[in-house]
Design a protein around this motif. Structure first.
Motif, PDB file in Angstrom:
ATOM      1  N   LEU B  49      14.369  -0.171 -10.413  1.00 22.51           N
ATOM      2  CA  LEU B  49      13.302  -0.243  -9.407  1.00 22.51           C
ATOM      3  C   LEU B  49      12.559  -1.568  -9.509  1.00 22.51           C
ATOM      4  O   LEU B  49      12.332  -2.251  -8.514  1.00 22.51           O
ATOM      5  N   ILE B  50      12.213  -1.927 -10.752  1.00 22.06           N
ATOM      6  CA  ILE B  50      11.456  -3.166 -10.943  1.00 22.06           C
ATOM      7  C   ILE B  50      12.297  -4.384 -10.537  1.00 22.06           C
ATOM      8  O   ILE B  50      11.859  -5.224  -9.749  1.00 22.06           O
ATOM      9  N   VAL B  51      13.532  -4.430 -11.047  1.00 16.87           N
ATOM     10  CA  VAL B  51      14.387  -5.583 -10.751  1.00 16.87           C
ATOM     11  C   VAL B  51      14.682  -5.663  -9.252  1.00 16.87           C
ATOM     12  O   VAL B  51      14.605  -6.736  -8.643  1.00 16.87           O
ATOM     13  N   GLY B  52      14.975  -4.499  -8.651  1.00 15.96           N
ATOM     14  CA  GLY B  52      15.278  -4.471  -7.215  1.00 15.96           C
ATOM     15  C   GLY B  52      14.107  -4.965  -6.387  1.00 15.96           C
ATOM     16  O   GLY B  52      14.281  -5.720  -5.430  1.00 15.96           O
ATOM     17  N   VAL B  53      12.895  -4.554  -6.759  1.00 16.49           N
ATOM     18  CA  VAL B  53      11.701  -4.972  -6.020  1.00 16.49           C
ATOM     19  C   VAL B  53      11.464  -6.471  -6.194  1.00 16.49           C
ATOM     20  O   VAL B  53      11.213  -7.190  -5.229  1.00 16.49           O
ATOM     21  N   VAL B  54      11.593  -6.944  -7.430  1.00 15.52           N
ATOM     22  CA  VAL B  54      11.370  -8.374  -7.685  1.00 15.52           C
ATOM     23  C   VAL B  54      12.376  -9.224  -6.916  1.00 15.52           C
ATOM     24  O   VAL B  54      12.032 -10.243  -6.321  1.00 15.52           O
ATOM     25  N   ARG B  55      13.633  -8.758  -6.893  1.00 13.73           N
ATOM     26  CA  ARG B  55      14.667  -9.551  -6.218  1.00 13.73           C
ATOM     27  C   ARG B  55      14.535  -9.557  -4.702  1.00 13.73           C
ATOM     28  O   ARG B  55      15.200 -10.344  -4.032  1.00 13.73           O
ATOM     29  N   TYR B 125      23.210  -1.501 -12.647  1.00 10.00           N
ATOM     30  CA  TYR B 125      23.757  -0.856 -11.444  1.00 10.00           C
ATOM     31  C   TYR B 125      22.645  -0.409 -10.503  1.00 10.00           C
ATOM     32  O   TYR B 125      22.726  -0.583  -9.294  1.00 10.00           O
ATOM     33  N   MET B 126      21.578   0.182 -11.091  1.00 12.98           N
ATOM     34  CA  MET B 126      20.484   0.686 -10.264  1.00 12.98           C
ATOM     35  C   MET B 126      19.770  -0.446  -9.514  1.00 12.98           C
ATOM     36  O   MET B 126      19.294  -0.261  -8.403  1.00 12.98           O
ATOM     37  N   SER B 127      19.695  -1.637 -10.135  1.00 10.24           N
ATOM     38  CA  SER B 127      19.041  -2.768  -9.467  1.00 10.24           C
ATOM     39  C   SER B 127      19.680  -3.032  -8.117  1.00 10.24           C
ATOM     40  O   SER B 127      19.001  -3.259  -7.114  1.00 10.24           O
ATOM     41  N   GLU B 128      21.007  -3.015  -8.108  1.00 11.30           N
ATOM     42  CA  GLU B 128      21.719  -3.277  -6.870  1.00 11.30           C
ATOM     43  C   GLU B 128      21.557  -2.124  -5.885  1.00 11.30           C
ATOM     44  O   GLU B 128      21.455  -2.327  -4.681  1.00 11.30           O
ATOM     45  N   ILE B 129      21.519  -0.891  -6.417  1.00 11.40           N
ATOM     46  CA  ILE B 129      21.320   0.274  -5.543  1.00 11.40           C
ATOM     47  C   ILE B 129      19.939   0.197  -4.887  1.00 11.40           C
ATOM     48  O   ILE B 129      19.794   0.413  -3.685  1.00 11.40           O
ATOM     49  N   VAL B 130      18.920  -0.142  -5.686  1.00 14.15           N
ATOM     50  CA  VAL B 130      17.551  -0.232  -5.165  1.00 14.15           C
ATOM     51  C   VAL B 130      17.448  -1.369  -4.144  1.00 14.15           C
ATOM     52  O   VAL B 130      16.871  -1.213  -3.069  1.00 14.15           O
ATOM     53  N   ARG B 131      18.049  -2.500  -4.477  1.00 14.44           N
ATOM     54  CA  ARG B 131      18.010  -3.645  -3.561  1.00 14.44           C
ATOM     55  C   ARG B 131      18.640  -3.264  -2.222  1.00 14.44           C
ATOM     56  O   ARG B 131      18.085  -3.529  -1.156  1.00 14.44           O
ATOM     57  N   GLY B 132      19.792  -2.606  -2.302  1.00 14.87           N
ATOM     58  CA  GLY B 132      20.436  -2.146  -1.073  1.00 14.87           C
ATOM     59  C   GLY B 132      19.539  -1.175  -0.320  1.00 14.87           C
ATOM     60  O   GLY B 132      19.436  -1.228   0.905  1.00 14.87           O
ATOM     61  N   GLY B 133      18.865  -0.300  -1.071  1.00 18.78           N
ATOM     62  CA  GLY B 133      17.958   0.676  -0.457  1.00 18.78           C
ATOM     63  C   GLY B 133      16.812   0.004   0.272  1.00 18.78           C
ATOM     64  O   GLY B 133      16.434   0.401   1.371  1.00 18.78           O
ATOM     65  N   ILE B 134      16.264  -1.048  -0.335  1.00 21.49           N
ATOM     66  CA  ILE B 134      15.145  -1.759   0.284  1.00 21.49           C
ATOM     67  C   ILE B 134      15.625  -2.491   1.546  1.00 21.49           C
ATOM     68  O   ILE B 134      14.986  -2.442   2.589  1.00 21.49           O
ATOM     69  N   LEU B 135      16.790  -3.140   1.434  1.00 20.54           N
ATOM     70  CA  LEU B 135      17.304  -3.888   2.582  1.00 20.54           C
ATOM     71  C   LEU B 135      17.662  -2.967   3.742  1.00 20.54           C
ATOM     72  O   LEU B 135      17.666  -3.386   4.900  1.00 20.54           O
ATOM     73  N   SER B 136      17.956  -1.686   3.439  1.00 25.09           N
ATOM     74  CA  SER B 136      18.369  -0.784   4.509  1.00 25.09           C
ATOM     75  C   SER B 136      17.185  -0.177   5.258  1.00 25.09           C
ATOM     76  O   SER B 136      17.360   0.450   6.289  1.00 25.09           O
ATOM     77  N   VAL B 137      15.962  -0.366   4.731  1.00 22.74           N
ATOM     78  CA  VAL B 137      14.790   0.135   5.460  1.00 22.74           C
ATOM     79  C   VAL B 137      14.544  -0.768   6.666  1.00 22.74           C
ATOM     80  O   VAL B 137      14.577  -1.995   6.544  1.00 22.74           O
ATOM     81  N   ASP B 138      14.331  -0.147   7.816  1.00 20.62           N
ATOM     82  CA  ASP B 138      14.145  -0.877   9.063  1.00 20.62           C
ATOM     83  C   ASP B 138      13.038  -1.927   8.936  1.00 20.62           C
ATOM     84  O   ASP B 138      11.975  -1.666   8.379  1.00 20.62           O
ATOM     85  N   LYS B 139      13.318  -3.119   9.480  1.00 22.11           N
ATOM     86  CA  LYS B 139      12.362  -4.213   9.431  1.00 22.11           C
ATOM     87  C   LYS B 139      11.033  -3.823  10.067  1.00 22.11           C
ATOM     88  O   LYS B 139       9.965  -4.300   9.672  1.00 22.11           O
ATOM     89  N   GLY B 140      11.100  -2.958  11.056  1.00 22.74           N
ATOM     90  CA  GLY B 140       9.894  -2.507  11.751  1.00 22.74           C
ATOM     91  C   GLY B 140       8.898  -1.828  10.834  1.00 22.74           C
ATOM     92  O   GLY B 140       7.685  -1.887  11.067  1.00 22.74           O
ATOM     93  N   LEU B 157       4.520  -0.222  -2.105  1.00 18.66           N
ATOM     94  CA  LEU B 157       4.076   0.991  -2.798  1.00 18.66           C
ATOM     95  C   LEU B 157       3.900   2.181  -1.860  1.00 18.66           C
ATOM     96  O   LEU B 157       4.329   3.290  -2.171  1.00 18.66           O
ATOM     97  N   ASN B 158       3.265   1.936  -0.706  1.00 15.89           N
ATOM     98  CA  ASN B 158       2.886   3.058   0.156  1.00 15.89           C
ATOM     99  C   ASN B 158       3.918   3.429   1.206  1.00 15.89           C
ATOM    100  O   ASN B 158       3.988   4.581   1.621  1.00 15.89           O
ATOM    101  N   ILE B 159       4.685   2.457   1.646  1.00 18.70           N
ATOM    102  CA  ILE B 159       5.575   2.715   2.781  1.00 18.70           C
ATOM    103  C   ILE B 159       7.049   2.615   2.403  1.00 18.70           C
ATOM    104  O   ILE B 159       7.835   3.529   2.665  1.00 18.70           O
ATOM    105  N   ILE B 160       7.424   1.516   1.785  1.00 14.93           N
ATOM    106  CA  ILE B 160       8.857   1.255   1.606  1.00 14.93           C
ATOM    107  C   ILE B 160       9.450   2.062   0.455  1.00 14.93           C
ATOM    108  O   ILE B 160      10.447   2.777   0.627  1.00 14.93           O
ATOM    109  N   MET B 161       8.836   1.974  -0.734  1.00 15.76           N
ATOM    110  CA  MET B 161       9.458   2.622  -1.892  1.00 15.76           C
ATOM    111  C   MET B 161       9.606   4.139  -1.745  1.00 15.76           C
ATOM    112  O   MET B 161      10.618   4.691  -2.170  1.00 15.76           O
ATOM    113  N   PRO B 162       8.616   4.854  -1.172  1.00 18.05           N
ATOM    114  CA  PRO B 162       8.852   6.288  -0.986  1.00 18.05           C
ATOM    115  C   PRO B 162      10.126   6.567  -0.170  1.00 18.05           C
ATOM    116  O   PRO B 162      10.859   7.519  -0.460  1.00 18.05           O
ATOM    117  N   GLN B 163      10.386   5.723   0.815  1.00 18.01           N
ATOM    118  CA  GLN B 163      11.594   5.911   1.617  1.00 18.01           C
ATOM    119  C   GLN B 163      12.840   5.505   0.836  1.00 18.01           C
ATOM    120  O   GLN B 163      13.881   6.152   0.923  1.00 18.01           O
TER     121      GLN B 163
END
Lengths: 245, 263
Positions: B49-55, B125-140, B157-163
């Motif tokens: 989670l941390i690495v994915g968010v930082v990246r 492995y999770m870093s890449e999964i999280v990064r992919g998860g963040i990139l897949s959230v709609d830009k809107g 914290l409030n919008i993206i990570m819960p999704q």
């Protein structure tokens, strides 16, 4: 008249593509400004520049006398004053209708949960969505989503509300309910900048209508003049094409 | 005498005899396996989670040169970490880390070493999964959050990570199941997990097939149970597919059933 936003010589390019060319525009308090024009004329980009969702390449945007591009006022703080309603609604998928309206006031403005809920309920009632506060965005129709999105923007109690083609993604039978809400807001004296393809709305509600073409404001006048007696050839042509439909 | 008796025992007799005589040992092995895979998955997910968010921190031309260079260096280090740990087998990582520490004069507890290795490996492995998860959230979703004045941190914290967390839950469960199985390679540094204990039992009794078959079944029971539990958790997180109408006292609360999303 008190000016809310003053834009001077705004220019925006994406790569080598100049989308906005030397735009200057004032928005006065309580004014409803509608921006019309064909697709690709730069109207949405202009609106997104006002909210700094796009960074202007050059020019100045002044908010209540303060330059927002080079200022102490942080972008986040400035945006709390400029509400935005999107074409694609963009409701937060992880929150209920009420949660969408309270998350900003609580997390950004630091209001208490009770206070935020009270304010949010007031606006949800205004848009006629107070019955659906427990619904998630995926459970609402397009028109309902857009009304919640308007309530979300209002819950921040902004100085002005920017609408980016708020009815363009809606089914025809849902356009009316959203426009009705917007008319109510316009009458209440809220400052609004609306990018729209709804000519009847612009004619009826706007104090000023801007016609944009190829990145410039071609004409800026009252709806009466724009719709009945446009001075510019391009405006005439555009209106002829649109109103014929 | 003993040998001849042993030779006369059938497969089933051996199997039941191993279960009867060695069940505490095998159960303890299963316990260590679960301990390492659970803590490894949790710590690994936290790292991810941390690495994915930082990246995925956006960098724009407006940012100061310091911020940009710090992020660049950080990104380089994290990318190297992910590439190295995804690009080498965990069995080799285990030996290099464990014996490397010993070489430096630091003798690790084998179980702790196991948890460390699984955590770091899962983290990559999770870093890449999280990064992919963040990139897949709609830009809107980002734009809407920014438009109500949220900073990048508040938006995350409030919008993206819960999704993101909801969306990567299946992949995380998958990592957990993989870890239950892959902790078996830790026997190479003598971690007393299930495979190690199975090997011990096989060595004592000289009954390789029954011993390994028993631990095979035990592994399957563990992964199967975990898969079912995760399915149930996912379903719970999705919430009910209906919502209550918020009514006044005169109109009773109604339940609206919604199928497939929209009304």
């Amino acid at each position: 008249m008190e000016k809310v936003i003053e834009i001077r010589h705004l220019q925006k390019s994406f790569g080598g593509n100049e989308v906005l060319k030397d735009i200057s525009l004032d928005v006065n308090k309580g004014e409803v400004v509608c921006i019309i024009g064909s697709s690709g004329s730069g109207k949405s980009t202009l609106l997104r520049c006002i909210n700094l969702l796009e960074d202007p390449t050059s020019g100045e945007i002044t908010y209540h006398g303060e330059n927002v591009l080079s200022s102490r006022l942080s972008r986040a703080e400035y945006r709390t004053k400029m509400g935005m309603v999107f074409q694609q609604f963009n409701l937060f998928n992880n929150l209920t209708a009420l949660g969408n309206c309270t998350v900003g006031p609580v997390k950004v403005l630091g209001r208490s949960k009770e206070q935020a809920t009270e304010t949010a309920m007031k606006f949800l009632e205004l848009v006629g969505m107070d019955k659906y506060i427990n619904a998630r965005p995926s459970q609402l129709s397009g028109g309902q989503k857009q009304r919640v999105a308007i309530a979300r923007a209002l819950s921040m109690e902004p100085d002005a509300l920017l609408f980016d083609e708020p009815t363009s993604a809606l089914d025809p039978e849902m356009v009316g309910e959203v426009l009705k809400v917007m008319k109510t807001l316009a009458k209440s004296g809220l400052t609004m900048v609306v990018v729209t393809h709804e000519m009847d709305f612009a004619r009826e509600v706007a104090n000023r209508v801007l016609f944009m073409d190829k990145g410039v404001i071609v004409e800026d006048d009252t709806p009466d003049v724009i719709f009945t007696n446009p001075k510019n050839e391009r405006t005439k042509e555009f209106l002829k094409r649109t109103l014929e439909k | 005498m003993l040998l001849s008796a042993a030779a006369e025992m059938s497969f089933w007799e051996w199997t039941s005899s191993i279960v009867q005589n060695y069940w505490p040992l095998l159960l303890m092995g299963a316990g260590i396996t679960l301990l390492i895979s659970i803590t490894g998955t949790i710590i690994g997910s936290a790292i991810g989670l941390i690495v994915g968010v930082v990246r995925t921190i956006p960098v724009s031309a407006r940012d100061s040169a310091v911020k940009r260079s710090v992020l660049k260096i950080l990104n380089f280090i994290l990318t190297a970490y992910i590439e190295v740990f995804r690009g080498t087998p965990m069995i080799v990582q285990a030996t290099v880390i464990f014996y490397g520490a010993a070489f430096a004069g630091f003798y690790m507890d084998t179980t702790l070493a196991g948890i460390l290795i699984v955590s770091i490996n899962t983290g990559a492995y999770m870093s890449e999964i999280v990064r992919g998860g963040i990139l897949s959230v709609d830009k809107g979703q980002f734009e809407a959050a920014h438009s109500i004045g949220m900073t990048h941190i508040k938006t995350m914290l409030n919008i993206i990570m819960p999704q993101v967390i909801r969306n990567i839950l299946p992949a995380t469960g998958n990592e957990f199941v993989i870890n239950i199985k892959d902790t078996s390679v830790l026997n190479v540094i003598a971690v007393t997990e299930l495979f190690f204990q199975g090997k011990t039992v096989a060595g004592i009794t000289f009954q390789y097939f029954p011993a390994y078959l028993i631990i095979c079944i035990m592994y399957f029971i563990m992964t199967f149970t975990v898969t079912r539990i995760l399915k149930a958790v996912e379903k719970r997180m999705d919430g009910s597919d209906s919502y209550t109408i918020h009514g006044s006292q005169t109109t009773p609360e109604q339940e609206f059933k919604v199928k497939g999303g929209t009304l």
